[in-house]
Design a protein around this motif. Sequence first.
Motif, PDB file in Angstrom:
ATOM      1  N   TYR A   1      13.068   9.453   2.330  1.00 27.99           N
ATOM      2  CA  TYR A   1      13.177   8.190   1.287  1.00 27.99           C
ATOM      3  C   TYR A   1      12.502   7.371   0.520  1.00 27.99           C
ATOM      4  O   TYR A   1      11.166   8.194   0.588  1.00 27.99           O
ATOM      5  CB  TYR A   1      12.928   7.076   2.212  1.00 27.99           C
ATOM      6  N   GLU A   2      12.669   7.087  -0.453  1.00 22.27           N
ATOM      7  CA  GLU A   2      11.931   7.604  -2.085  1.00 22.27           C
ATOM      8  C   GLU A   2      11.479   6.320  -2.204  1.00 22.27           C
ATOM      9  O   GLU A   2      12.024   5.119  -2.813  1.00 22.27           O
ATOM     10  CB  GLU A   2      12.506   8.137  -3.074  1.00 22.27           C
ATOM     11  N   PHE A   3       9.674   6.304  -2.983  1.00 22.87           N
ATOM     12  CA  PHE A   3       9.589   5.366  -2.944  1.00 22.87           C
ATOM     13  C   PHE A   3       9.242   5.445  -4.754  1.00 22.87           C
ATOM     14  O   PHE A   3       8.622   6.549  -5.735  1.00 22.87           O
ATOM     15  CB  PHE A   3       8.453   4.889  -2.699  1.00 22.87           C
ATOM     16  N   ARG A   4       9.431   4.281  -6.188  1.00 26.08           N
ATOM     17  CA  ARG A   4       9.378   5.619  -7.040  1.00 26.08           C
ATOM     18  C   ARG A   4       8.375   4.642  -7.261  1.00 26.08           C
ATOM     19  O   ARG A   4       8.252   2.762  -7.171  1.00 26.08           O
ATOM     20  CB  ARG A   4      10.307   5.795  -8.227  1.00 26.08           C
ATOM     21  N   SER A   5       7.557   4.269  -9.459  1.00 28.90           N
ATOM     22  CA  SER A   5       6.996   3.902  -9.943  1.00 28.90           C
ATOM     23  C   SER A   5       7.247   2.830 -10.328  1.00 28.90           C
ATOM     24  O   SER A   5       8.668   3.072 -11.663  1.00 28.90           O
ATOM     25  CB  SER A   5       5.586   4.480 -10.567  1.00 28.90           C
TER      26      SER A   5
ATOM     27  N   GLY B   1       0.561  -1.114  -0.217  1.00 34.25           N
ATOM     28  CA  GLY B   1       0.136   0.051  -0.023  1.00 34.25           C
ATOM     29  C   GLY B   1       1.210   1.574  -0.230  1.00 34.25           C
ATOM     30  O   GLY B   1       0.150   2.283  -0.036  1.00 34.25           O
ATOM     31  N   VAL B   2       2.302   1.015   0.158  1.00 35.56           N
ATOM     32  CA  VAL B   2       3.412   2.425  -0.284  1.00 35.56           C
ATOM     33  C   VAL B   2       2.927   3.263  -1.341  1.00 35.56           C
ATOM     34  O   VAL B   2       3.023   2.127  -2.638  1.00 35.56           O
ATOM     35  CB  VAL B   2       4.368   1.593   0.303  1.00 35.56           C
ATOM     36  N   LYS B   3       3.086   4.746  -1.342  1.00 37.31           N
ATOM     37  CA  LYS B   3       2.380   5.105  -2.794  1.00 37.31           C
ATOM     38  C   LYS B   3       3.526   5.571  -3.101  1.00 37.31           C
ATOM     39  O   LYS B   3       4.860   5.555  -2.137  1.00 37.31           O
ATOM     40  CB  LYS B   3       1.659   6.240  -2.061  1.00 37.31           C
ATOM     41  N   THR B   4       3.810   5.731  -4.220  1.00 36.91           N
ATOM     42  CA  THR B   4       4.853   6.728  -5.008  1.00 36.91           C
ATOM     43  C   THR B   4       4.790   8.117  -4.813  1.00 36.91           C
ATOM     44  O   THR B   4       3.918   8.461  -4.592  1.00 36.91           O
ATOM     45  CB  THR B   4       4.636   7.060  -6.521  1.00 36.91           C
ATOM     46  N   GLY B   5       6.282   8.145  -3.919  1.00 38.23           N
ATOM     47  CA  GLY B   5       7.097   9.467  -3.537  1.00 38.23           C
ATOM     48  C   GLY B   5       7.554   9.337  -2.227  1.00 38.23           C
ATOM     49  O   GLY B   5       8.458   8.001  -2.471  1.00 38.23           O
ATOM     50  N   THR B   6       8.038  10.461  -1.250  1.00 37.25           N
ATOM     51  CA  THR B   6       8.912   9.923  -0.293  1.00 37.25           C
ATOM     52  C   THR B   6       8.072  10.608   1.382  1.00 37.25           C
ATOM     53  O   THR B   6       7.360  10.900   1.226  1.00 37.25           O
ATOM     54  CB  THR B   6       9.774  11.237  -1.123  1.00 37.25           C
ATOM     55  N   ILE B   7       8.834  10.224   1.856  1.00 35.09           N
ATOM     56  CA  ILE B   7       8.158   9.946   3.222  1.00 35.09           C
ATOM     57  C   ILE B   7       9.984  10.085   3.991  1.00 35.09           C
ATOM     58  O   ILE B   7      10.775  10.501   3.707  1.00 35.09           O
ATOM     59  CB  ILE B   7       7.930   7.929   3.495  1.00 35.09           C
TER      60      ILE B   7
END
Length: 618
Positions: free
Chosen positions: A101-105, A79-85
């Motif tokens: 911390y970044e999550f990418r597509s 469920g983590v979305k693209t973007g920076t936490i």
Amino acid sequence: MKSTLITLFFCFVFSLTHAQIERIEPPFWWSDMNIGELQILCYGKDIAKYDLHIKDITISDVTRTENPNYLFVTIDTKGVKTGTISIDFTENDKVVFSQPYEFRSRKENSAKRKGFDSSDVMYLIMPDRFANGNLKNDSHKDTAEKADRSNPGGRHGGDIQGVIDHLDYLKDLGATALWSTPLLEDNEPAYSYHTYAQSDFYKIDPRYGTNEDYKRLASEMHKKDMKLIMDYVTNHWGSKHWMITDLPTKDWIHQWPEGFKRSNYRMTTQFDTNASQVDSKGCMDGWFDTTMPDMNQSNPLLLKYITQNAIWWIEYADLDGFRVDTYSYNDKIGIAKWTKAIMDEYPNFNIVGEVWMHDQAQMAYWQKDSKIGAIDNYNSHLPSVMDFTLHDAITVMFNEDENAWDKGMIRAYDNFTNDFLYPDINNILLFSGNHDTNRINEIYQEDINTYKMVMTLILTTRGIPQLYYGDEIGMLGNKDKKGDGDIRRDFPGGWPEDTQNAFLSSDQKNGRTEDQEAFHAFTKKVLQWRKNTKVIHTGKLLQFIPFDNVYVYFRHNAEKSVMVVINNSLKNQELDINRFREGLKSFKIGTDIITDSNINVTENFGVAAKTSMIIELK
């Protein structure tokens, strides 16, 4: 949103200023991976004293080790979305600093990517010795060893840009996949060009280029319908790796009371039911070399680290496969988990393991779903292994000219009689040489006719053929007499100062010599033909016992058949065509794709001494 970014930037600058986090790995991740949990390694001076909080993210585990400079944080990524936490580091319930911390597509259909297979021809290069495309990065301020092309064991300056510059050469030759020996940073003070003693698993060695350059290499290859295979090393790291110089845990590597202990290299102890424990441990836990600490894949933190790192590179660089170095020296339970995790994420990916053994049953043990492995309830989940027994045969049998019970072409025949041992015989890597073996043209004294017989076999039998760079122009090299540098010579023309350029045809200025052109023309002709001949990729193999040192076999399916003839004797031979009716079926005529000559296969025909034929039946 703007204020949030400003806050994250401030936190990032603050953390750098106070050197709270020196490294965080993986450096970023993707939001829609199948893997449910992510282990984030945080490294910095005394970082273990802090507690952690991440808004709207479940932290399932925080592991502190005996080294206070490490925190291993496991989070639930579902469920983590693209973007920076923001990862908040707290002390006494107060945020001391934060780390973005970044999550990418992911790329579309990333999980469905198709790996290399038997339709491919793999071309192996050592990047330092292939081509120098960027003269500015031959040496680098952040790495110890500097370029010295005069030193056979030194760095010569080949790089990723050099590979990109010559992709058209590989495409024209007929290669469809590229295996490069490792490109990650190796900061050993000497012999670092082979890059098997890696010092940073998330960084391309700056003397080869950047991470972006590696990603660009994959992209440029995909535009040409070619595949990129990464040489991945799980068994050992380099002595200069930043984590080796400050171990997270004592058991991160295999330690010995006497300090360094070299492996006994007896991989048979991994499955020998009679093996002593001291010998099994001596193989699996012994170090490959003094500069290569042996990694402990039974340590769950390390296993998770290398698993995520492998997946990170596949996703980041858009890779098509792995070749895994010294596969059978790893903890076999740990490496099976590593392999399975990757194949679960990418079901159509391919991984070939180096299992350098000299018995088919022992090699077959390591292939996925092996019935031999099942005897001790073991499954490596490894799709492919390398056919070292065929390599053993190839390096001697073409010097055995006379008919004999166990010599000459019978060695090839006997190798294939054991194909029943492998769960997936088409997913076996075939080769006449690589970066660790004497050059095939050295073994056979640069004889073009022998080279043609060798390549005929490699390129038409079952499995995935692999060529070693320069063999296609007759390059020589003898490691036994002159060391490893001799079998890893620079490809002529890869450096601006080279007076001869073997990337160019013989009719171009300073191009290939007449002899080089003969090797190249034959290789190109067969590779280009093979590329579009599906029966060679997946057809069944039907072989006949060699008589008079003449080996005949067929690759066939319901629609097509190819007859291969290799006359390894010193005499011209005539084939008794009636003996081969089972393979010839109702075919009347065929074309030898080597000479473009038509052959009536309803009657006996001759085969010249020390030659081969690839007859496409019609």
